[in-house]
Design a protein around this motif. Structure first.
Motif, PDB file in Angstrom:
ATOM      1  N   UNK A   1      -9.682  11.689  11.080  1.00 62.40           N
ATOM      2  CA  UNK A   1      -9.889  11.077  12.461  1.00 62.40           C
ATOM      3  C   UNK A   1     -10.918  10.211  12.494  1.00 62.40           C
ATOM      4  N   UNK A   2     -12.112  10.573  11.898  1.00 65.60           N
ATOM      5  CA  UNK A   2     -13.350   9.681  11.919  1.00 65.60           C
ATOM      6  C   UNK A   2     -13.151   8.370  11.056  1.00 65.60           C
ATOM      7  N   UNK A   3     -12.488   8.432   9.936  1.00 67.83           N
ATOM      8  CA  UNK A   3     -11.898   7.241   9.257  1.00 67.83           C
ATOM      9  C   UNK A   3     -11.069   6.404   9.999  1.00 67.83           C
ATOM     10  N   UNK A   4     -10.053   6.919  10.655  1.00 66.92           N
ATOM     11  CA  UNK A   4      -9.075   6.240  11.363  1.00 66.92           C
ATOM     12  C   UNK A   4      -9.797   5.591  12.436  1.00 66.92           C
ATOM     13  N   UNK A   5     -10.834   6.156  13.029  1.00 69.07           N
ATOM     14  CA  UNK A   5     -11.403   5.722  14.432  1.00 69.07           C
ATOM     15  C   UNK A   5     -12.339   4.658  13.811  1.00 69.07           C
ATOM     16  N   UNK A   6     -12.985   4.633  12.666  1.00 68.52           N
ATOM     17  CA  UNK A   6     -13.600   3.610  12.266  1.00 68.52           C
ATOM     18  C   UNK A   6     -12.875   2.383  11.879  1.00 68.52           C
ATOM     19  N   UNK A   7     -11.754   2.644  11.122  1.00 65.21           N
ATOM     20  CA  UNK A   7     -10.865   1.563  10.826  1.00 65.21           C
ATOM     21  C   UNK A   7     -10.365   0.617  12.005  1.00 65.21           C
ATOM     22  N   UNK A   8      -9.936   1.373  13.153  1.00 62.85           N
ATOM     23  CA  UNK A   8      -9.415   0.824  14.198  1.00 62.85           C
ATOM     24  C   UNK A   8     -10.351   0.325  15.255  1.00 62.85           C
TER      25      UNK A   8
ATOM     26  N   UNK B   1      -8.427 -13.968   1.024  1.00 66.51           N
ATOM     27  CA  UNK B   1      -7.199 -13.484   0.423  1.00 66.51           C
ATOM     28  C   UNK B   1      -7.487 -11.991  -0.149  1.00 66.51           C
ATOM     29  N   UNK B   2      -8.872 -11.849  -0.457  1.00 66.18           N
ATOM     30  CA  UNK B   2      -9.295 -10.341  -0.543  1.00 66.18           C
ATOM     31  C   UNK B   2      -9.124  -9.393   0.761  1.00 66.18           C
ATOM     32  N   UNK B   3      -9.584  -9.650   1.805  1.00 65.73           N
ATOM     33  CA  UNK B   3      -9.358  -8.981   2.738  1.00 65.73           C
ATOM     34  C   UNK B   3      -8.105  -8.818   3.309  1.00 65.73           C
ATOM     35  N   UNK B   4      -7.164  -9.770   3.012  1.00 67.68           N
ATOM     36  CA  UNK B   4      -5.770  -9.682   3.622  1.00 67.68           C
ATOM     37  C   UNK B   4      -4.983  -8.578   2.434  1.00 67.68           C
ATOM     38  N   UNK B   5      -5.402  -8.222   1.515  1.00 65.55           N
ATOM     39  CA  UNK B   5      -4.858  -7.054   0.973  1.00 65.55           C
ATOM     40  C   UNK B   5      -5.613  -5.901   0.842  1.00 65.55           C
ATOM     41  N   UNK B   6      -6.870  -5.907   1.038  1.00 66.59           N
ATOM     42  CA  UNK B   6      -7.513  -4.714   1.117  1.00 66.59           C
ATOM     43  C   UNK B   6      -7.279  -4.012   2.524  1.00 66.59           C
ATOM     44  N   UNK B   7      -7.302  -4.837   3.481  1.00 65.66           N
ATOM     45  CA  UNK B   7      -6.750  -3.857   4.837  1.00 65.66           C
ATOM     46  C   UNK B   7      -5.596  -2.954   4.833  1.00 65.66           C
ATOM     47  N   UNK B   8      -4.423  -4.023   4.414  1.00 69.12           N
ATOM     48  CA  UNK B   8      -3.343  -3.027   4.141  1.00 69.12           C
ATOM     49  C   UNK B   8      -3.323  -1.866   3.269  1.00 69.12           C
ATOM     50  N   UNK B   9      -4.155  -2.109   2.256  1.00 69.81           N
ATOM     51  CA  UNK B   9      -4.320  -0.984   1.325  1.00 69.81           C
ATOM     52  C   UNK B   9      -5.059   0.245   1.740  1.00 69.81           C
ATOM     53  N   UNK B  10      -6.101   0.261   2.638  1.00 74.13           N
ATOM     54  CA  UNK B  10      -6.581   1.146   3.457  1.00 74.13           C
ATOM     55  C   UNK B  10      -5.587   1.859   4.275  1.00 74.13           C
ATOM     56  N   UNK B  11      -4.668   0.853   5.247  1.00 76.83           N
ATOM     57  CA  UNK B  11      -4.040   1.611   6.008  1.00 76.83           C
ATOM     58  C   UNK B  11      -2.804   2.506   5.049  1.00 76.83           C
ATOM     59  N   UNK B  12      -2.492   1.972   3.683  1.00 76.22           N
ATOM     60  CA  UNK B  12      -1.517   2.833   3.087  1.00 76.22           C
ATOM     61  C   UNK B  12      -2.123   3.973   2.513  1.00 76.22           C
ATOM     62  N   UNK B  13      -3.372   3.854   2.209  1.00 73.12           N
ATOM     63  CA  UNK B  13      -4.045   4.919   1.577  1.00 73.12           C
ATOM     64  C   UNK B  13      -4.259   6.006   2.618  1.00 73.12           C
ATOM     65  N   UNK B  14      -4.634   5.669   3.728  1.00 69.12           N
ATOM     66  CA  UNK B  14      -4.941   6.797   4.892  1.00 69.12           C
ATOM     67  C   UNK B  14      -3.513   7.387   5.162  1.00 69.12           C
TER      68      UNK B  14
ATOM     69  N   UNK C   1       1.725   1.016  16.046  1.00 68.44           N
ATOM     70  CA  UNK C   1       1.268  -0.239  16.556  1.00 68.44           C
ATOM     71  C   UNK C   1       1.405  -1.250  15.205  1.00 68.44           C
ATOM     72  N   UNK C   2       1.494  -2.574  15.596  1.00 70.25           N
ATOM     73  CA  UNK C   2       1.473  -3.590  14.693  1.00 70.25           C
ATOM     74  C   UNK C   2       0.190  -4.122  14.573  1.00 70.25           C
ATOM     75  N   UNK C   3      -0.535  -3.936  13.277  1.00 71.03           N
ATOM     76  CA  UNK C   3      -1.907  -4.367  13.087  1.00 71.03           C
ATOM     77  C   UNK C   3      -1.639  -5.782  12.176  1.00 71.03           C
ATOM     78  N   UNK C   4      -2.575  -6.708  12.892  1.00 71.76           N
ATOM     79  CA  UNK C   4      -2.349  -7.807  12.073  1.00 71.76           C
ATOM     80  C   UNK C   4      -3.668  -8.608  11.550  1.00 71.76           C
ATOM     81  N   UNK C   5      -3.783  -9.320  10.551  1.00 71.07           N
ATOM     82  CA  UNK C   5      -5.128 -10.004  10.046  1.00 71.07           C
ATOM     83  C   UNK C   5      -4.400 -11.450   9.638  1.00 71.07           C
ATOM     84  N   UNK C   6      -5.009 -12.364   9.881  1.00 69.42           N
ATOM     85  CA  UNK C   6      -4.755 -13.838   9.401  1.00 69.42           C
ATOM     86  C   UNK C   6      -3.416 -14.071   9.600  1.00 69.42           C
ATOM     87  N   UNK C   7      -2.573 -13.625  10.537  1.00 68.27           N
ATOM     88  CA  UNK C   7      -1.353 -13.945  11.098  1.00 68.27           C
ATOM     89  C   UNK C   7      -0.340 -13.219  10.346  1.00 68.27           C
ATOM     90  N   UNK C   8      -0.766 -12.091   9.401  1.00 67.39           N
ATOM     91  CA  UNK C   8      -0.098 -11.276   8.716  1.00 67.39           C
ATOM     92  C   UNK C   8       0.031  -9.830   9.116  1.00 67.39           C
TER      93      UNK C   8
END
Length: 193
Positions: A5-12, A159-172, A182-189
């Motif tokens: 819960x704390x990790x998700x809260x920090x992410x979102x 480019x790095x952030x564009x893969x690190x953010x989805x990696x965190x979502x997948x890991x969690x 919900x759909x979460x986007x970064x840099x249009x993706x």
């Protein structure tokens, strides 16, 4: 308490807000560059990239505590998920560069051999140009935040952030976290789902 819960809260609440601020400043940097005076905007872009890296790095500490894992186990697991969602292509050391940017912003010179950059001066704001780093990565020209690794190669922070953010979502998600639908986007993706 819900798992992670704390990790998700920090992410979102914090990471995605920092990502949005960084995205806005990259757009402002392009505009300032096209108008001819971009040096002050470059300083802001470098700072916002570093603040985003610190916010992302904070996920490791939170997940470590909530999952009763070592920080190395968490970081290695997330790093192994750093691929482009659209193509499945892995982005080598993206997670490690983001982590190094966070540490360089906090400490300036890095002495830990696990860090893939040397110091804060390896976070640059310059134009990389077409064909360097990767096709379709980051901006298509102009100036942007780059990270120079110890080998001297430059990588687009976008480019790095564009893969690190989805990696965190997948890991969690894979770790049992309940992520609000919900759909979460970064840099249009889409970074999630």
């Amino acid at each position: 308490m819900t798992i992670l819960n704390g990790t998700i809260e920090h992410l979102l609440n914090n990471v995605l807000a920092a990502a949005s601020e960084y995205q806005d400043v990259e757009i402002a940097l392009s505009k300032a560059h096209s108008e001819g005076e971009w040096s002050s905007q470059a300083i802001t872009a470098k700072r916002k990239a570093s603040e985003l890296a610190i916010a992302i790095d904070g996920l490791s500490d939170r997940a470590k505590g909530e999952l009763s894992k070592t920080i190395t186990e968490v970081r290695n697991a997330v790093s192994s998920l750093c691929f482009y969602p659209q193509s499945g292509n892995f982005r080598l050391q993206a997670f490690e560069r983001v982590n190094s940017v966070a540490n360089a912003y906090k400490h300036s010179t890095l002495t830990d051999p696990k860090q893939v950059i040397n110091d804060f001066n390896d976070i640059l704001v310059v134009g990389l140009g077409y064909g360097l780093d990767g096709f379709g990565v980051g901006k298509m020209g102009g100036v942007e935040v780059l990270v120079r690794d110890k080998s001297g190669k430059s990588w687009k922070f976008l480019g790095d952030v564009s893969v690190v953010l989805p990696a965190w979502f997948r890991f969690l998600k894979d770790s049992g976290a309940a992520i609000p639908v919900k759909t979460y986007k970064f840099w249009g993706t889409e970074v999630y789902p």
